[in-house]
Design a protein around this motif. Structure first.
Motif, short mmCIF file in Angstrom:
data_model
loop_
_atom_site.label_atom_id
_atom_site.label_comp_id
_atom_site.label_asym_id
_atom_site.label_seq_id
_atom_site.Cartn_x
_atom_site.Cartn_y
_atom_site.Cartn_z
N PRO A 167 31.01 -32.67 -69.50
CA PRO A 167 31.94 -31.55 -69.70
C PRO A 167 33.01 -31.84 -70.75
O PRO A 167 33.51 -30.90 -71.39
CB PRO A 167 32.57 -31.33 -68.32
N CYS A 197 37.44 -35.28 -65.37
CA CYS A 197 37.11 -34.40 -66.51
C CYS A 197 38.33 -34.10 -67.38
O CYS A 197 39.42 -33.82 -66.87
CB CYS A 197 36.52 -33.10 -65.98
N GLY A 217 30.69 -29.84 -61.60
CA GLY A 217 31.53 -31.04 -61.57
C GLY A 217 32.39 -31.22 -60.33
O GLY A 217 32.57 -32.35 -59.87
N PRO A 218 32.97 -30.15 -59.74
CA PRO A 218 33.86 -30.38 -58.60
C PRO A 218 33.19 -31.04 -57.40
O PRO A 218 33.87 -31.60 -56.54
CB PRO A 218 34.34 -28.95 -58.25
N TYR A 267 41.29 -26.05 -65.40
CA TYR A 267 40.88 -25.54 -64.08
C TYR A 267 42.12 -25.29 -63.23
O TYR A 267 42.27 -24.23 -62.63
CB TYR A 267 39.96 -26.56 -63.39
N VAL A 280 32.89 -35.73 -60.88
CA VAL A 280 32.99 -35.41 -62.31
C VAL A 280 34.33 -34.73 -62.59
O VAL A 280 35.05 -35.07 -63.53
CB VAL A 280 31.82 -34.47 -62.70
N HIS A 281 34.66 -33.77 -61.72
CA HIS A 281 35.89 -32.97 -61.85
C HIS A 281 37.12 -33.87 -61.88
O HIS A 281 38.06 -33.62 -62.67
CB HIS A 281 35.93 -32.05 -60.63
N CYS A 295 37.90 -24.80 -68.95
CA CYS A 295 37.00 -25.26 -67.88
C CYS A 295 35.69 -24.47 -67.89
O CYS A 295 35.66 -23.26 -68.09
CB CYS A 295 37.71 -25.09 -66.54
N LEU A 296 34.60 -25.19 -67.62
CA LEU A 296 33.26 -24.61 -67.76
C LEU A 296 32.66 -24.11 -66.44
O LEU A 296 31.47 -23.81 -66.39
CB LEU A 296 32.32 -25.66 -68.37
N VAL A 297 33.47 -24.03 -65.39
CA VAL A 297 32.87 -23.74 -64.08
C VAL A 297 32.15 -22.39 -64.06
O VAL A 297 31.09 -22.25 -63.42
CB VAL A 297 33.93 -23.86 -62.95
N CYS A 332 29.17 -25.16 -64.35
CA CYS A 332 29.49 -26.57 -64.14
C CYS A 332 29.65 -26.87 -62.64
O CYS A 332 30.43 -26.22 -61.95
CB CYS A 332 30.78 -26.94 -64.88
N ARG A 364 38.82 -31.47 -68.84
CA ARG A 364 39.16 -30.05 -68.72
C ARG A 364 39.84 -29.71 -67.38
O ARG A 364 40.05 -28.54 -67.06
CB ARG A 364 37.89 -29.20 -68.87
N GLY A 365 40.13 -30.76 -66.59
CA GLY A 365 40.70 -30.53 -65.26
C GLY A 365 42.00 -29.72 -65.30
O GLY A 365 42.27 -28.90 -64.41
FE1 SF4 Z 1 35.53 -30.09 -65.85
FE2 SF4 Z 1 33.53 -28.77 -64.72
FE3 SF4 Z 1 35.72 -29.42 -63.31
FE4 SF4 Z 1 35.82 -27.52 -65.16
S1 SF4 Z 1 34.63 -27.47 -63.25
S2 SF4 Z 1 37.32 -29.17 -64.88
S3 SF4 Z 1 34.44 -28.34 -66.74
S4 SF4 Z 1 34.25 -30.83 -64.18
#
Ligand code: SF4
Ligand code: SF4
Ligand code: SF4
Length: 353
Positions: free
Chosen positions: A281, A233, A261-262, A239, A229-230, A253-255, A259, A235-236
């Motif tokens: 995301p 994304c 995603g990574p 991050y 996902v990351h 970034c929503l981590v 999240c 929003r990368g």
């Molecule tokens: Fe996107 Fe989630 Fe990765 Fe942040 S941690 S960049 S919101 S996938």
């Protein structure tokens, strides 16, 4: 849409028909069937009506939209197609399973799932019995959605049904009579186009115009689930520059909001949800890992920051802060026009005769 009601016009007397037999009576919410109606690349109409080049003639027997009904046995009933397949009269067919497989062996006094009745006993036929009957005769078995692939929500710790995915039931190394492993398209629900594209691939493979479907170790199509996902994304960049949202509504970034995603394999942010738009995301929703075999237990409690994210986010904050400041210097420089773009009698571009 079972034959004969929604089949494309035949182009020849002996044209083979590939049937898709869809059982949605696993432990399920039908969300994957509903999601499929939103597919655009390709649409389910394009598949069912044979509107794509090289596609064989298809007959789809899908409870979500099929209007055939009636007694459990008879020439024109929906369930009769499944009995025909069981008797070896439907060749070839792809079996689609939606919903997790309950462990019926722990419920001898009743049943957890039922799909049509056994005409001899008048009792419901369980999904696991259908799998026992039809899987050996199917060209391919496709598990649609995380419930069918890995058990999903119904297979959470503490559940009373002993629910599991199709590979848990048939065996992870199971292969169809055509040598095709179980094909898993996870997601809760599955991404519409991931499912329609995989169905299309299997149909092309059945028609002899595609090689063996490439699957990863969790039986997912490799070209759909090869990246995280990351990696896709929107929003990368935040991050990387160490900018993390502390509340919803932020573009960052929503981590830190939970999240995953990574470490989750899913192409939804890249693909968008419908017609290229959306993707968890990208539009403000944390990734909760719904495509993963460990979902949901290994991702709970949802909305807590993933355990490993503290180290990676702290590191990213540190070096990301430095990188961000350096980039802002470069950005300011690049945000201005070169100095020779001005009026006057002299050519100031540096052009040399
Ligand atoms: Fe996107 Fe989630 Fe990765 Fe942040 S941690 S960049 S919101 S996938
Ligand atoms: Fe419903 Fe999700 Fe299970 Fe699909 S995977 S049947 S959407 S709960
Ligand atoms: Fe599921 Fe995460 Fe993919 Fe969204 S981004 S569909 S929550 S795996």
């Amino acid at each position: 849409m079972s034959a004969p009601t929604a089949q494309p016009a035949s182009t020849g007397q002996d044209e083979p028909v590939i049937h898709i037999l869809w059982i949605n009576a696993g432990l399920s919410c039908d969300g994957d069937s509903v999601a499929l109606t939103a597919a655009t690349q390709p649409t389910i109409e394009e598949i069912a009506l044979g509107a794509l080049p090289g596609l064989p003639k298809i007959a789809v027997h899908w409870p979500l939209i099929d209007f055939e009904c009636g007694p459990d046995k008879g020439a024109d009933t929906f369930i009769e197609w499944f009995f025909k397949a069981d008797r070896g009269e439907l060749e070839p067919f792809v079996l689609v399973i939606e919903g997790s497989i309950a462990n019926e062996a722990i419920k001898p006094e009743g049943y957890w799932t039922g799909f049509g009745n056994n005409p001899e006993t008048g009792q419901p036929i369980t999904v696991s019995e259908w799998l026992d009957r039809l899987a050996p005769k199917a060209l391919a078995v496709l598990a649609a959605g995380t419930c069918a692939t890995y058990g999903g929500i119904h297979a959470m710790q503490g559940n009373p049904t002993g629910a599991m995915g199709v590979p848990d039931y048939l065996g992870w190394s199971w292969k169809s009579k055509a040598g095709i492993p179980i094909v898993c398209v996870p997601g809760c629900p599955t991404h519409p186009d991931n499912l329609s594209e995989t169905i299309l691939y299997l149909l092309y493979q059945a028609a002899g115009s595609a090689p063996m479907i490439p699957l990863d170790e969790a039986l997912r199509p490799k070209w759909l689930f090869g990246a995280t996902v990351h990696e896709g994304c929107d929003r990368g960049g935040y991050y990387e520059e160490g900018q993390f949202a502390s509340e919803y509504g932020s573009p960052e970034c929503l981590v830190k909001l939970g999240c995953w995603g990574p470490v989750v394999k899913c192409n939804v942010p890249k693909r968008g949800w419908i017609n290229g738009v959306g993707g968890c995301p990208n539009v403000g929703g944390i990734c909760i890992g719904c495509t993963m075999p460990g979902f949901p237990d290994k991702f709970m409690p949802f909305m807590d920051a993933p355990p490993g994210s503290l180290v990676s986010a702290t590191a990213s904050s540190a070096y990301g802060g430095i990188i961000r400041r350096l980039r802002r210097i470069t950005e300011r420089k690049l945000d201005q026009e070169p100095k020779w773009r001005r009026k006057g009698r002299e050519l100031a571009t540096g052009y040399a005769k």
